[in-house]
Structures are given as C-alpha cells and as structure tokens.
Design a protein around this motif. Structure first.
Motif, PDB file in Angstrom:
ATOM      1  N   GLN A 151       4.287   8.859  -2.061  1.00  0.00           N
ATOM      2  CA  GLN A 151       5.295   7.781  -2.156  1.00  0.00           C
ATOM      3  C   GLN A 151       5.077   6.783  -1.020  1.00  0.00           C
ATOM      4  O   GLN A 151       5.043   5.572  -1.232  1.00  0.00           O
ATOM      5  CB  GLN A 151       6.722   8.355  -2.039  1.00  0.00           C
ATOM      6  CG  GLN A 151       7.172   9.174  -3.239  1.00  0.00           C
ATOM      7  CD  GLN A 151       8.568   9.780  -3.033  1.00  0.00           C
ATOM      8  OE1 GLN A 151       9.104   9.806  -1.923  1.00  0.00           O
ATOM      9  NE2 GLN A 151       9.140  10.292  -4.101  1.00  0.00           N
ATOM     10  N   ASN A 152       4.873   7.320   0.204  1.00  0.00           N
ATOM     11  CA  ASN A 152       4.688   6.431   1.360  1.00  0.00           C
ATOM     12  C   ASN A 152       3.353   5.692   1.300  1.00  0.00           C
ATOM     13  O   ASN A 152       3.269   4.523   1.692  1.00  0.00           O
ATOM     14  CB  ASN A 152       4.769   7.235   2.668  1.00  0.00           C
ATOM     15  CG  ASN A 152       6.197   7.687   2.927  1.00  0.00           C
ATOM     16  OD1 ASN A 152       7.142   7.067   2.452  1.00  0.00           O
ATOM     17  ND2 ASN A 152       6.361   8.789   3.656  1.00  0.00           N
ATOM     18  N   THR A 166       6.437  13.249  -0.896  1.00  0.00           N
ATOM     19  CA  THR A 166       6.828  12.088  -0.086  1.00  0.00           C
ATOM     20  C   THR A 166       5.575  11.347   0.408  1.00  0.00           C
ATOM     21  O   THR A 166       5.571  10.121   0.509  1.00  0.00           O
ATOM     22  CB  THR A 166       7.674  12.542   1.137  1.00  0.00           C
ATOM     23  OG1 THR A 166       8.635  13.488   0.673  1.00  0.00           O
ATOM     24  CG2 THR A 166       8.392  11.396   1.779  1.00  0.00           C
ATOM     25  N   THR A 167       4.496  12.111   0.680  1.00  0.00           N
ATOM     26  CA  THR A 167       3.258  11.486   1.190  1.00  0.00           C
ATOM     27  C   THR A 167       2.721  10.421   0.221  1.00  0.00           C
ATOM     28  O   THR A 167       2.561   9.262   0.624  1.00  0.00           O
ATOM     29  CB  THR A 167       2.193  12.570   1.489  1.00  0.00           C
ATOM     30  OG1 THR A 167       2.740  13.441   2.455  1.00  0.00           O
ATOM     31  CG2 THR A 167       0.901  11.979   2.007  1.00  0.00           C
ATOM     32  N   TYR A 218       7.472   3.126  -5.804  1.00  0.00           N
ATOM     33  CA  TYR A 218       7.363   2.659  -4.420  1.00  0.00           C
ATOM     34  C   TYR A 218       6.412   1.479  -4.255  1.00  0.00           C
ATOM     35  O   TYR A 218       6.290   0.910  -3.172  1.00  0.00           O
ATOM     36  CB  TYR A 218       6.982   3.811  -3.476  1.00  0.00           C
ATOM     37  CG  TYR A 218       8.206   4.656  -3.158  1.00  0.00           C
ATOM     38  CD1 TYR A 218       8.963   4.428  -1.998  1.00  0.00           C
ATOM     39  CD2 TYR A 218       8.648   5.623  -4.043  1.00  0.00           C
ATOM     40  CE1 TYR A 218      10.117   5.142  -1.740  1.00  0.00           C
ATOM     41  CE2 TYR A 218       9.806   6.358  -3.800  1.00  0.00           C
ATOM     42  CZ  TYR A 218      10.535   6.107  -2.637  1.00  0.00           C
ATOM     43  OH  TYR A 218      11.682   6.815  -2.398  1.00  0.00           O
ATOM     44  N   THR A 247      -4.115  13.560  -2.358  1.00  0.00           N
ATOM     45  CA  THR A 247      -2.708  13.960  -2.359  1.00  0.00           C
ATOM     46  C   THR A 247      -2.478  15.194  -3.235  1.00  0.00           C
ATOM     47  O   THR A 247      -1.337  15.545  -3.523  1.00  0.00           O
ATOM     48  CB  THR A 247      -1.830  12.790  -2.851  1.00  0.00           C
ATOM     49  OG1 THR A 247      -2.388  12.299  -4.068  1.00  0.00           O
ATOM     50  CG2 THR A 247      -1.777  11.671  -1.836  1.00  0.00           C
ATOM     51  N   LYS A 273      12.647   5.082  -6.443  1.00  0.00           N
ATOM     52  CA  LYS A 273      13.238   4.448  -5.249  1.00  0.00           C
ATOM     53  C   LYS A 273      14.612   3.838  -5.522  1.00  0.00           C
ATOM     54  O   LYS A 273      15.555   4.054  -4.767  1.00  0.00           O
ATOM     55  CB  LYS A 273      12.256   3.357  -4.787  1.00  0.00           C
ATOM     56  CG  LYS A 273      12.561   2.745  -3.481  1.00  0.00           C
ATOM     57  CD  LYS A 273      11.477   1.757  -3.087  1.00  0.00           C
ATOM     58  CE  LYS A 273      11.684   0.424  -3.763  1.00  0.00           C
ATOM     59  NZ  LYS A 273      10.740  -0.615  -3.336  1.00  0.00           N
ATOM     60  N   LYS A 323       3.732   2.835  -1.091  1.00  0.00           N
ATOM     61  CA  LYS A 323       4.562   1.787  -0.478  1.00  0.00           C
ATOM     62  C   LYS A 323       3.727   0.957   0.511  1.00  0.00           C
ATOM     63  O   LYS A 323       3.692  -0.272   0.450  1.00  0.00           O
ATOM     64  CB  LYS A 323       5.728   2.470   0.249  1.00  0.00           C
ATOM     65  CG  LYS A 323       6.709   1.548   0.883  1.00  0.00           C
ATOM     66  CD  LYS A 323       7.905   2.366   1.357  1.00  0.00           C
ATOM     67  CE  LYS A 323       8.479   1.813   2.613  1.00  0.00           C
ATOM     68  NZ  LYS A 323       9.264   2.819   3.324  1.00  0.00           N
ATOM     69  N   ASN A 324       3.010   1.649   1.418  1.00  0.00           N
ATOM     70  CA  ASN A 324       2.289   0.940   2.473  1.00  0.00           C
ATOM     71  C   ASN A 324       1.058   0.194   1.955  1.00  0.00           C
ATOM     72  O   ASN A 324       0.811  -0.948   2.329  1.00  0.00           O
ATOM     73  CB  ASN A 324       1.868   1.925   3.583  1.00  0.00           C
ATOM     74  CG  ASN A 324       3.091   2.496   4.278  1.00  0.00           C
ATOM     75  OD1 ASN A 324       4.132   1.843   4.347  1.00  0.00           O
ATOM     76  ND2 ASN A 324       2.985   3.732   4.768  1.00  0.00           N
TER      77      ASN A 324
END
Ligand code: SF4
Length: 279
Positions: free
Chosen positions: A99-100, A96-97, A129, A187, A74, A103-104
């Motif tokens: 990573q998100n 990207t999945t 992330y 994932t 990041k 993060k969340n």
C-alpha cells in the motif's frame, strides 16, 4: 495409512496477529471478514462477540471497527474513521508495505503495475493508494501485459502477497524487455513461500493430499494447485465434514497442508476424521 502434516502449514504471522487483536476487542465488529476462514470467524463471534460488517453504510457511531488482515481501500478507511468511535487496524504489515509503495511511487510519477487478482480485497486496497487511479494496472499473468497502456515511461511493480514468485518473475522479465525503467518490489510474503515449498515437498511423496482452508482464500487455492501438480488426488476442503471416505481407499500416505487462515483446531478435526475411516 500414514498421515503426515507438511513441515510448514496453517496460520501465518499476520493472521495470528489479527486474531489476537480481535480477541482483545470484545463486542467489536470487523469490516469485511477478518480472515478467510468462516469457522474461525464464527468462533470469534461466539466467544468474543466480534461481529461482521460487509458494507460501510451498516456501521454505527458507537462501534469499534477492526480492519481485516487484507486491508480496505483508502477512502473506505477515511470514511470509517469519520463515522465510528474507534478504528483498530489489523491489516497485516506485509499488506501495508505494498500500500505504501504504491502511494509513494505513484506520487513520484511512476505508473503502477500490480500482479494480482483484481477482485481480491487486498488488491482493491493496494490499488486505492495510487494517486492516479487511471495509471494503476492489475494483471494476473504475463499475457495480460499486452492490454496494458502505461502513462509514464517508468513503472513500479508490486505483487499480491500470496502470488507465485515464478509468475511474478516472468511478468517482470517481459516488462524489462520493453521499458527503460522498471522498479520491482518483492511484496510476496515469506509465510506463503514456506507453506508452498512444504506443500510441494510433501505432495511429491503422498498418494493423497488434503488441503484445508477457505474456498475463497487465494493462498489455499494456490496450495491446492501446487499439490495437484504433484499428486492428482489432491482435495481442497474447508473442514472435516467435506471429507469422503472413498478418497482414501487403497491409499498409503496422506499428506496434509492448510492455508494461512486455517486454525489448528480445524486441522486436528480433519486428522481425527481421517483416522476414523476404516482402512
Ligand atoms: S499470508 Fe503473509 S501477507 Fe497474508 S496475512 Fe499472512 S503474513 Fe500477512
């Protein structure tokens, strides 16, 4: 000798997409190798003048920089956006999945567990992330769990896209036995499943298996290990120059598979060379 390709092999969606993006941006450069295949990277350099940076400090303000399929950490992305003319993100959407998710879930107070290889660029990126970097843990096998101390009593798990689903299930089973809340995100990418299942099928029938791909590519190494389980004469090569004619003596059925970053033109050269060996 019969030579047969696995029913699913080679380039996946994410790699095809990254190469198409790179071809659109002639005279650009990638941050880290775009994909795990040196021959293809050389072709992009030769035909499209797409260069390669290995560290952030090398970029110049006028550059157009492409982020590779595995993504980057990041903070590196933030730095890059400040330092160059244009950043094109070719990170695979399947990377990207996680990573998100990290993060969340990290923001929502979950401890994070990543099943993957701590040195792999994809994992380094996904890990970055997390909002609490001291509460994101990377393990390679269920046994590694005994060294993990979570800060929270709720845990979220993601896996590196190329990992074996069977091992992920073992890790998750072990976690559920000891924790109140475990959120599991699958994932692992389908392209990997398909190539792995096809490699398993063909290696059961073949008496020699040739696995083509980058030696540092995790999904190619995985294919090689699956083939070795069923066919002891399984060889991992990057291109046709590494083939040895002696491997094929007294063999009747040669199976071929290739990692998700291996272009068709490399595979074809391998097949042509095998065909050229005297029976
Ligand atoms: S193997 Fe899957 S996650 Fe990796 S680049 Fe290909 S499509 Fe994306």
């Amino acid at each position: 000798m019969k030579i047969e390709l696995a029913s699913s092999y080679g380039f996946c969606f994410g790699v095809k997409r990254a190469i198409e993006i790179a071809q659109k941006y002639e005279n650009s450069a990638t941050m880290g190798p775009l994909i795990h295949n040196e021959d293809e990277i050389n072709r992009l350099k030769k035909d499209f003048n797409v260069g390669l940076y290995s560290q952030l400090s090398d970029v110049k303000p006028d550059d157009t920089v492409i982020i590779r399929t595995h993504g980057i950490p990041k903070n590196d992305l933030k730095e890059l956006k400040k330092g160059v003319k244009k950043v094109i993100n070719a990170t695979c959407p399947f990377v990207t999945t996680p990573q998100n998710i990290v993060k969340n879930m990290s923001k929502d107070g979950y401890s994070i567990l990543i099943f993957g290889d701590i040195e792999h660029p994809e994992v380094k990126g996904v890990k970055s992330y997390a909002s609490d970097l001291d509460d994101v843990h990377v393990i390679l096998c269920p046994e590694d769990l005994k060294n993990v101390k979570f800060k929270n009593n709720k845990i979220a798990c993601v896996a590196q896209t190329t990992k074996k689903k069977e091992t992920y299930l073992e890790i998750v089973n072990a976690l559920i036995l000891k924790n109140k809340e475990v959120r599991v995100f699958n994932t692992i990418c389908d392209a990997t499943f398909e190539n792995q299942d096809a490699a398993r099928d063909i290696s059961k029938k073949a008496d020699i298996m040739i696995v083509i791909g980058g030696k540092s590519s995790s999904n190619t190494k995985q294919l090689h290990s699956i083939c070795l389980e069923n066919c002891k004469n399984s060889y991992l090569i990057e291109n046709e120059n590494e083939l040895e004619s002696s491997w094929f003596i007294n063999k009747n059925y040669c199976g071929i598979t290739a990692g998700a970053s291996t272009p068709d033109w490399v595979i074809q050269k391998v097949i042509d060379k095998i065909k050229s060996f005297k029976p």
